[in-house]
Design an enzyme around this catalytic site. Structure first.
Site, PDB file in Angstrom:
ATOM      1  N   HIS A 211       0.784  -1.190  -0.321  1.00  0.00           N
ATOM      2  CA  HIS A 211      -0.177   0.013  -0.045  1.00  0.00           C
ATOM      3  C   HIS A 211       0.582   1.137  -0.275  1.00  0.00           C
ATOM      4  O   HIS A 211       1.924   1.351   0.599  1.00  0.00           O
ATOM      5  CB  HIS A 211      -0.687  -0.426   1.100  1.00  0.00           C
TER       6      HIS A 211
ATOM      7  N   ASP B 178      -7.907  -6.043  -0.558  1.00  0.00           N
ATOM      8  CA  ASP B 178      -8.334  -6.330  -2.182  1.00  0.00           C
ATOM      9  C   ASP B 178      -7.729  -7.528  -1.643  1.00  0.00           C
ATOM     10  O   ASP B 178      -8.799  -8.299  -2.497  1.00  0.00           O
ATOM     11  CB  ASP B 178      -7.422  -6.104  -3.343  1.00  0.00           C
TER      12      ASP B 178
HETATM   13  C1  LIG Z   1       0.045  -0.808  -3.987  1.00  0.00           C
HETATM   14  C2  LIG Z   1       0.749  -0.118  -4.501  1.00  0.00           C
HETATM   15  C3  LIG Z   1       0.529   0.105  -6.337  1.00  0.00           C
HETATM   16  C4  LIG Z   1       2.064   0.860  -3.641  1.00  0.00           C
HETATM   17  O1  LIG Z   1       2.567   1.315  -4.281  1.00  0.00           O
HETATM   18  P1  LIG Z   1       4.123   2.066  -3.454  1.00  0.00           P
HETATM   19  O2  LIG Z   1       3.634   2.539  -2.706  1.00  0.00           O
HETATM   20  O3  LIG Z   1       4.672   2.616  -5.179  1.00  0.00           O
HETATM   21  O4  LIG Z   1       4.898   0.629  -3.221  1.00  0.00           O
HETATM   22  P2  LIG Z   1       6.238   0.910  -2.238  1.00  0.00           P
HETATM   23  O5  LIG Z   1       7.096   2.499  -2.764  1.00  0.00           O
HETATM   24  O6  LIG Z   1       6.158   0.659  -1.061  1.00  0.00           O
HETATM   25  O7  LIG Z   1       7.208   0.000  -2.359  1.00  0.00           O
HETATM   26  C5  LIG Z   1       8.554  -0.722  -2.212  1.00  0.00           C
HETATM   27  C6  LIG Z   1       8.711  -2.318  -2.679  1.00  0.00           C
HETATM   28  O8  LIG Z   1       8.156  -3.088  -2.644  1.00  0.00           O
HETATM   29  C7  LIG Z   1       7.512  -3.959  -4.127  1.00  0.00           C
HETATM   30  N1  LIG Z   1       6.126  -3.772  -3.975  1.00  0.00           N
HETATM   31  C8  LIG Z   1       5.650  -2.655  -3.087  1.00  0.00           C
HETATM   32  N2  LIG Z   1       4.007  -3.693  -3.614  1.00  0.00           N
HETATM   33  C9  LIG Z   1       4.576  -4.840  -3.794  1.00  0.00           C
HETATM   34  C10 LIG Z   1       3.666  -5.966  -4.322  1.00  0.00           C
HETATM   35  N3  LIG Z   1       2.233  -6.026  -4.232  1.00  0.00           N
HETATM   36  N4  LIG Z   1       3.951  -7.322  -4.871  1.00  0.00           N
HETATM   37  C11 LIG Z   1       5.111  -6.743  -4.931  1.00  0.00           C
HETATM   38  N5  LIG Z   1       6.620  -5.707  -4.867  1.00  0.00           N
HETATM   39  C12 LIG Z   1       5.821  -4.688  -4.148  1.00  0.00           C
HETATM   40  C13 LIG Z   1       7.944  -2.787  -4.761  1.00  0.00           C
HETATM   41  O9  LIG Z   1       8.616  -2.901  -5.607  1.00  0.00           O
HETATM   42  C14 LIG Z   1       8.941  -1.668  -4.390  1.00  0.00           C
HETATM   43  O10 LIG Z   1       9.898  -2.813  -4.434  1.00  0.00           O
HETATM   44  P3  LIG Z   1      11.941  -1.869  -4.805  1.00  0.00           P
HETATM   45  O11 LIG Z   1      12.017  -0.620  -3.914  1.00  0.00           O
HETATM   46  O12 LIG Z   1      12.178  -3.358  -4.985  1.00  0.00           O
HETATM   47  O13 LIG Z   1      11.686  -0.759  -5.984  1.00  0.00           O
HETATM   48  C15 LIG Z   1       1.942  -1.317  -4.934  1.00  0.00           C
HETATM   49  O14 LIG Z   1       2.334  -1.829  -3.222  1.00  0.00           O
HETATM   50  C16 LIG Z   1       1.162  -2.526  -5.660  1.00  0.00           C
HETATM   51  O15 LIG Z   1       1.118  -2.103  -6.570  1.00  0.00           O
HETATM   52  N6  LIG Z   1       0.237  -3.370  -5.172  1.00  0.00           N
HETATM   53  C17 LIG Z   1      -0.332  -4.300  -5.541  1.00  0.00           C
HETATM   54  C18 LIG Z   1      -1.973  -4.029  -6.161  1.00  0.00           C
HETATM   55  C19 LIG Z   1      -2.716  -3.716  -5.067  1.00  0.00           C
HETATM   56  O16 LIG Z   1      -2.894  -4.682  -4.540  1.00  0.00           O
HETATM   57  N7  LIG Z   1      -3.269  -2.482  -5.110  1.00  0.00           N
HETATM   58  C20 LIG Z   1      -4.178  -2.477  -4.430  1.00  0.00           C
HETATM   59  C21 LIG Z   1      -3.992  -1.445  -2.962  1.00  0.00           C
HETATM   60  S1  LIG Z   1      -5.285  -1.140  -1.972  1.00  0.00           S
END
Ligand SMILES: CC(C)(COP(=O)(O)OP(=O)(O)OC[C@H]1O[C@@H](n2cnc3c(N)ncnc32)[C@H](O)[C@@H]1OP(=O)(O)O)[C@@H](O)C(=O)NCCC(=O)NCCS
Length: 374
Positions: free
Chosen positions: A259, A310
């Site tokens: 998140h 989700d």
């Molecule tokens: C929600 C989301 C977009 C947030 O993204 P964000 O704030 O940009 O993510 P972060 O900055 O916390 O990510 C930190 C690291 O964890 C990884 N990461 C975060 N969520 C991840 C996931 N669901 N699966 C795998 N890796 C994940 C990122 O790729 C990043 O890795 P890196 O440092 O090697 O590049 C992301 O967690 C995601 O894509 N989740 C899956 C989709 C989802 O469930 N969406 C509903 C949200 S309520």
């Protein structure tokens, strides 16, 4: 960039505006009420009223609200004709986005941006959205649409219109709680999209259409559909550990985890997990719960990633016997309340939302007339 300008990719950590609708600082609260208490002690209909009108309703206020929303559970005939003409393979989120656009054309107050008119439109959309989703769903299966029931609340009526049968109290309550938890979440991508559109003084339906587009993406609301597809790919509890480790090695994004703001878990996911579990037990199919458990363990240990809402929602809807392409439209049928509250709030103290960008393109180029460009 001047000293007063800041750059944060994805606007992370940026305060994009003020809101009195909800906060996630020190626990998610809608209009001051902890979401955990709302999920325990209220219905989605009460929460919808709370978000749109600012306070929890008294009995008479709730009855009048439900009467207004259920009176709106009807679609203009040209939209019904269009739903019939669409291919059965149409993606429900695309249908819903188009349906709201068409509803704008038939709403008597589309061009009126007064708070009273916008509240009226919000309540009408709350009633109309499940009808559009259920009607297209049934038509795509070659089934006749089921007329809505005015005596049923939002959740019970939605389930009824999909199947033509009254759902059990367990199913209705689980679905209702999922809608409470989905209803509002401050400046998430779709609410912010709605506010950007509203800030141009466009109409409420236009802002909702844009918000639906934002919600469809798998990094936002589309994740609840991907969760169930992911579990199916993982195969079951025995194959899940290898599958998730391989997926991580392939650097795949695991839907339903992580998140932008919650880095130590999402309280909404914890609340809904129990309902997903109970619904799976009642359905006699706990395989996906066990699969989810394995995946959760690996992601916490290896990546310090926790489930978001989700994750249990996708499993819950599956356990309720609902088809995957409907999951994000269910989210819309709830979040419409949060979006509309944001649109009305934005217009209440509006300032056009227009940020700046950092330019990364070429510079110092001179135009060569077309005749000399070869
Ligand atoms: C929600 C989301 C977009 C947030 O993204 P964000 O704030 O940009 O993510 P972060 O900055 O916390 O990510 C930190 C690291 O964890 C990884 N990461 C975060 N969520 C991840 C996931 N669901 N699966 C795998 N890796 C994940 C990122 O790729 C990043 O890795 P890196 O440092 O090697 O590049 C992301 O967690 C995601 O894509 N989740 C899956 C989709 C989802 O469930 N969406 C509903 C949200 S309520």
């Amino acid at each position: 960039m001047s000293a007063s300008e800041v750059y944060s990719p994805g606007l992370e950590g940026v305060i994009g505006g003020e809101t009195a609708i909800s906060t996630i600082t020190e626990g998610l609260r809608y209009r001051g009420y902890p979401v955990t208490e709302l999920a325990e002690l209220t219905t989605f209909d009460e929460v919808a009223y709370l978000l749109l009108h600012g306070d929890l309703p008294k009995k008479k206020e709730l009855a009048d609200f439900e009467k207004r929303v259920s009176a709106a559970r009807t679609l203009p005939q040209p939209l019904r004709d269009l739903l019939k003409a669409l291919p059965a393979s149409s993606v429900p989120m695309d249908v819903l986005r188009s349906a709201v656009s068409i509803l704008a054309i038939f709403d008597p107050e589309t061009e009126d941006n007064s708070p009273a008119a916008n509240l009226g439109k919000s309540e009408r959309l709350l009633g109309q959205i499940p009808v559009a989703v259920a009607e297209q769903y049934r038509l795509s299966k070659g089934l006749a649409p089921v007329a809505p029931r005015a005596d049923l609340g939002h959740a019970a009526n939605f389930l009824y219109m999909l199947s033509g049968k009254e759902a059990s109290p367990l199913h209705v309550r689980a679905f209702d709680v999922s809608l409470i938890l989905y209803a509002e979440h401050e400046f998430n991508a779709s609410a912010f999209t709605a506010r950007v559109v509203a800030s141009t003084e466009s109409d409420l339906h236009a802002a909702v259409v844009a918000a639906i587009g934002a919600l469809k993406g798998p990094l936002h609301g589309g994740a609840n559909e991907k969760v169930m597809l992911l579990l199916q790919k993982a195969g079951g509890p025995d194959t899940a550990e290898k599958w998730i480790r391989d997926a991580l090695a392939r650097k795949e994004k695991i839907m339903g985890f992580g998140h932008r703001v919650y880095k130590a878990g999402d309280v909404r996911a914890k609340v809904l997990k129990d309902y997903a579990h109970k619904a799976a037990e009642a359905a006699g199919e706990t395989k996906w719960e066990a699969t989810a458990h394995v995946i959760e363990g690996v992601l916490e240990k290896e990546k310090h990633l926790f489930p978001n809402l989700d994750w249990p929602a996708g499993r819950l809807y599956h356990a309720l016997g609902l088809e995957i392409p409907l999951y994000t439209p269910f989210f819309v049928s709830s979040r419409i309340t949060g979006w509309c509250a944001h649109i009305i709030e934005q217009l209440g103290h509006n300032r056009l939302i227009r940020p700046r960008s950092r330019y990364t393109g070429p510079d110092g180029r001179r135009v060569v007339p077309l005749a000399e460009r070869g």
